[in-house]
Design an enzyme around this catalytic site. Structure first.
Site, PDB file in Angstrom:
ATOM      1  N   CYS A   7     -19.638 166.198  51.689  1.00 47.68           N
ATOM      2  CA  CYS A   7     -19.471 166.945  50.437  1.00 47.68           C
ATOM      3  C   CYS A   7     -19.777 168.197  50.406  1.00 47.68           C
ATOM      4  CB  CYS A   7     -20.275 165.755  49.146  1.00 47.68           C
ATOM      5  SG  CYS A   7     -19.845 166.735  47.842  1.00 47.68           S
ATOM      6  N   CYS A  54     -26.089 168.662  44.103  1.00 50.95           N
ATOM      7  CA  CYS A  54     -25.809 167.332  43.354  1.00 50.95           C
ATOM      8  C   CYS A  54     -26.476 166.417  43.445  1.00 50.95           C
ATOM      9  CB  CYS A  54     -24.098 167.041  43.693  1.00 50.95           C
ATOM     10  SG  CYS A  54     -23.680 165.420  42.760  1.00 50.95           S
ATOM     11  N   CYS A  77     -14.549 164.507  43.718  1.00 52.79           N
ATOM     12  CA  CYS A  77     -15.787 163.876  44.292  1.00 52.79           C
ATOM     13  C   CYS A  77     -15.419 162.815  45.454  1.00 52.79           C
ATOM     14  CB  CYS A  77     -16.665 163.100  43.234  1.00 52.79           C
ATOM     15  SG  CYS A  77     -18.121 161.952  43.760  1.00 52.79           S
ATOM     16  N   GLN A 117     -19.244 145.870  38.664  1.00 47.07           N
ATOM     17  CA  GLN A 117     -19.828 146.561  39.870  1.00 47.07           C
ATOM     18  C   GLN A 117     -18.900 147.593  40.327  1.00 47.07           C
ATOM     19  OE1 GLN A 117     -22.517 145.921  41.457  1.00 47.07           O
ATOM     20  NE2 GLN A 117     -23.082 143.611  40.906  1.00 47.07           N
ATOM     21  N   PHE A 124     -28.132 136.245  33.653  1.00 42.49           N
ATOM     22  CA  PHE A 124     -27.730 137.533  33.746  1.00 42.49           C
ATOM     23  C   PHE A 124     -26.189 137.895  34.111  1.00 42.49           C
ATOM     24  CE2 PHE A 124     -32.013 136.940  34.973  1.00 42.49           C
ATOM     25  CZ  PHE A 124     -32.788 137.763  33.819  1.00 42.49           C
ATOM     26  N   ASN A 127     -18.867 137.611  36.392  1.00 40.19           N
ATOM     27  CA  ASN A 127     -18.692 138.126  37.763  1.00 40.19           C
ATOM     28  C   ASN A 127     -18.652 136.897  38.853  1.00 40.19           C
ATOM     29  OD1 ASN A 127     -18.091 140.206  39.732  1.00 40.19           O
ATOM     30  ND2 ASN A 127     -19.943 140.111  40.190  1.00 40.19           N
ATOM     31  N   ASP A 164     -32.335 136.460  25.526  1.00 39.27           N
ATOM     32  CA  ASP A 164     -33.044 137.315  25.962  1.00 39.27           C
ATOM     33  C   ASP A 164     -33.860 136.601  27.196  1.00 39.27           C
ATOM     34  OD1 ASP A 164     -34.888 139.249  27.105  1.00 39.27           O
ATOM     35  OD2 ASP A 164     -35.899 139.626  25.229  1.00 39.27           O
ATOM     36  N   ASP A 169     -28.852 137.268  38.714  1.00 43.58           N
ATOM     37  CA  ASP A 169     -28.402 138.538  38.870  1.00 43.58           C
ATOM     38  C   ASP A 169     -28.901 139.598  38.058  1.00 43.58           C
ATOM     39  OD1 ASP A 169     -27.068 140.712  39.828  1.00 43.58           O
ATOM     40  OD2 ASP A 169     -25.168 140.243  39.190  1.00 43.58           O
ATOM     41  N   CYS A 216     -31.128 144.104  42.577  1.00 41.85           N
ATOM     42  CA  CYS A 216     -30.510 145.709  42.632  1.00 41.85           C
ATOM     43  C   CYS A 216     -31.893 146.492  42.800  1.00 41.85           C
ATOM     44  CB  CYS A 216     -29.778 146.146  41.620  1.00 41.85           C
ATOM     45  SG  CYS A 216     -30.480 145.813  39.975  1.00 41.85           S
TER      46      CYS A 216
END
Length: 474
Positions: A116, A122, A203, A308, A337, A342, A385, A406, A432
């Protein structure tokens, strides 16, 4: 993975540093002289500037930072194993020093030229300076080593990482805009460690249909004075149409409004406006946007819903989760979650009785409506929650055979504490954030679970972020 974010998940983007300047290679004797190790293996400052020094990099951590295993340990952005680096210190603690590479005397064989042209400025990518197979392999090793050390994980538990095609993998992005100066409008991404905006024409990590929209979007916003009221522009590539969402802080002029409609017609994209209260107005519709999921199902996200960003890796992740969890007809499975579903729809297709729990009420409603349209009526959708102990206990009231988690970057500590008492047979945890995963995994292990399988998931190539997945059984 800034980009669109699941409302119940934290930001998956971080800043980065400039590529270091490469110097000539030095001999082994020069390296030793420059490093000037003391008899206690502590790095000696060789420069007049007390915030700069030289270190020899031993390895990468799972975020892709260079690690010098000295006393104290040094974590160096932009540095690769085997490189002798002149670094600027950004943070110093008793046992850890953080810094970034300013120059490199002996470049690694894995170092490559970033693809890039604005990589040095960036803030979107951090790891274009390392050959990608080496980046994944070394970070995968670092993540495995960390979990072996922190959790006592057996080597046999670790699986091959999941990865997809590169570089053009992102189907979602957020463009920052600075239209305060007439005739000098900037449209692009935040600069590394800064609020400045790096102006871009395209990009290379975005899918083609999104990347090609950037230049004409800049031309459009540069021509209208009311563009100064635009906060940001979001892009989403569906499988049938792409969508441009304009976040504005004040009403747009009729001129800009009309220009956006014409833009949608010319480029065959949906155009939506989002006001400062978060309400949307779809001003040009080609078709309702859909995203293909697994098993032939589709998702129908609103502009700010989480999806995702890496389609290939997401499909591999769903496939692996299903294989590890092995859902059977009539088993009670908690998908927590759950977002837009998904994983949910594929769990239900295998005959499981699924409870899908999500913390954003609007997403729960959209997920339920989307499932009904596709004939999936066996899922119990709940808005709770899952960081709240009472809500978790309420959700666990019916008992479950298996659980799929997740969570956001904050992890699922409250849930994992409760699962030790609920005792489902198996748990698949998609994370994640390996750091909060390690914390939560320790709670599950203390509660009687064993980690049977685990592995990395490269959802965001060229960035510090690394996802992972693990299977726990009792």
């Amino acid at each position: 993975m800034s980009q669109f974010n699941k409302p119940s998940k934290g930001s998956r983007k971080s800043g980065r540093f400039k590529s270091p300047t490469l110097k000539r290679k030095t001999s082994a004797n020069e390296q030793v002289a420059n490093l000037r190790f003391s008899n206690k293996n502590k790095i000696q400052d060789t420069s007049a500037d007390k915030k700069q020094l030289e270190v020899l990099i031993d390895s990468l951590d799972w975020m892709g930072q260079g690690v010098a295993r000295t006393t104290p340990v040094h974590f160096v952005e932009g540095a690769l194993p085997g490189e002798l680096c002149h670094i600027a210190i950004t943070q110093a603690k008793k046992n850890v020093i953080s810094g970034k590479a300013i120059s490199i005397a002996q470049p690694s064989d894995c170092r490559v030229e970033p693809f890039c042209p604005v990589f040095n400025q960036c803030g979107g990518c951090q790891l274009q300076h390392i050959e990608q197979s080496a980046a994944l392999s070394q970070r995968d090793d670092a993540l495995r080593t960390m979990l072996e050390h922190q959790l006592g994980m057996e080597k046999s538990v670790w699986q091959r990482p999941l990865e997809g095609d590169k570089p053009a993998y992102r189907r979602k992005a957020r463009l920052a805009i600075d239209a305060r100066r007439e005739g000098d409008v900037k449209l692009g991404f935040r600069a590394q460690s800064s609020n400045d905006i790096v102006d871009v024409e395209s990009c290379p990590v975005l899918v083609t249909e999104l990347s090609k929209l950037i230049a004409p979007l800049r031309e459009l916003v540069s021509s209208c004075e009311s563009s100064m009221h635009i906060g940001h522009i979001s892009l989403l590539a569906g499988d049938n149409v792409s969508q441009v969402t304009i976040k504005h802080t004040k009403a747009l002029s009729p001129e800009l409004y009309s220009a956006l409609v014409l833009f949608g017609e010319k480029h065959s994209v949906n155009i939506a406006l989002e006001n400062k209260k978060g309400r949307f107005n779809l001003i040009h519709l080609v078709a309702p946007l859909v995203i293909n999921s697994y098993d032939g199902y589709t998702l129908s996200p609103a502009p700010n819903d989480f999806v995702q960003v890496n389609e290939q890796v997401n499909n591999k992740m769903i496939e692996q989760a299903l294989a590890w969890l092995d859902p059977q007809p009539q088993e009670r499975i908690a998908d927590w979650f759950s977002g837009l579903g998904n994983f949910t729809l594929s769990l239900a297709k295998r005959g499981a009785i699924v409870q899908a729990v999500e913390g954003v009420a609007e997403m729960v409603q959209r997920a339920q409506e989307n499932a009904h349209k596709q004939g999936v009526d066996s899922v119990q959708w709940r808005h709770l929650d899952l960081s709240n102990k009472a809500d978790v206990e309420s959700a666990l009231g019916h008992g479950f055979d298996k659980v799929l988690l997740d969570p956001s970057r904050e992890g699922a500590l409250t849930v994992c504490q409760a699962l030790g008492n609920a005792k489902p047979k198996s748990i698949v945890y998609v994370s994640c954030n390996p750091s909060t995963f390690a914390r939560d995994a320790a709670v599950l292990i203390q509660g009687g679970y064993q980690m049977k399988k685990a592995g990395a998931v490269e959802m965001f190539p060229f960035t510090h972020h690394m996802e992972m997945m693990a299977l726990f059984t009792r």
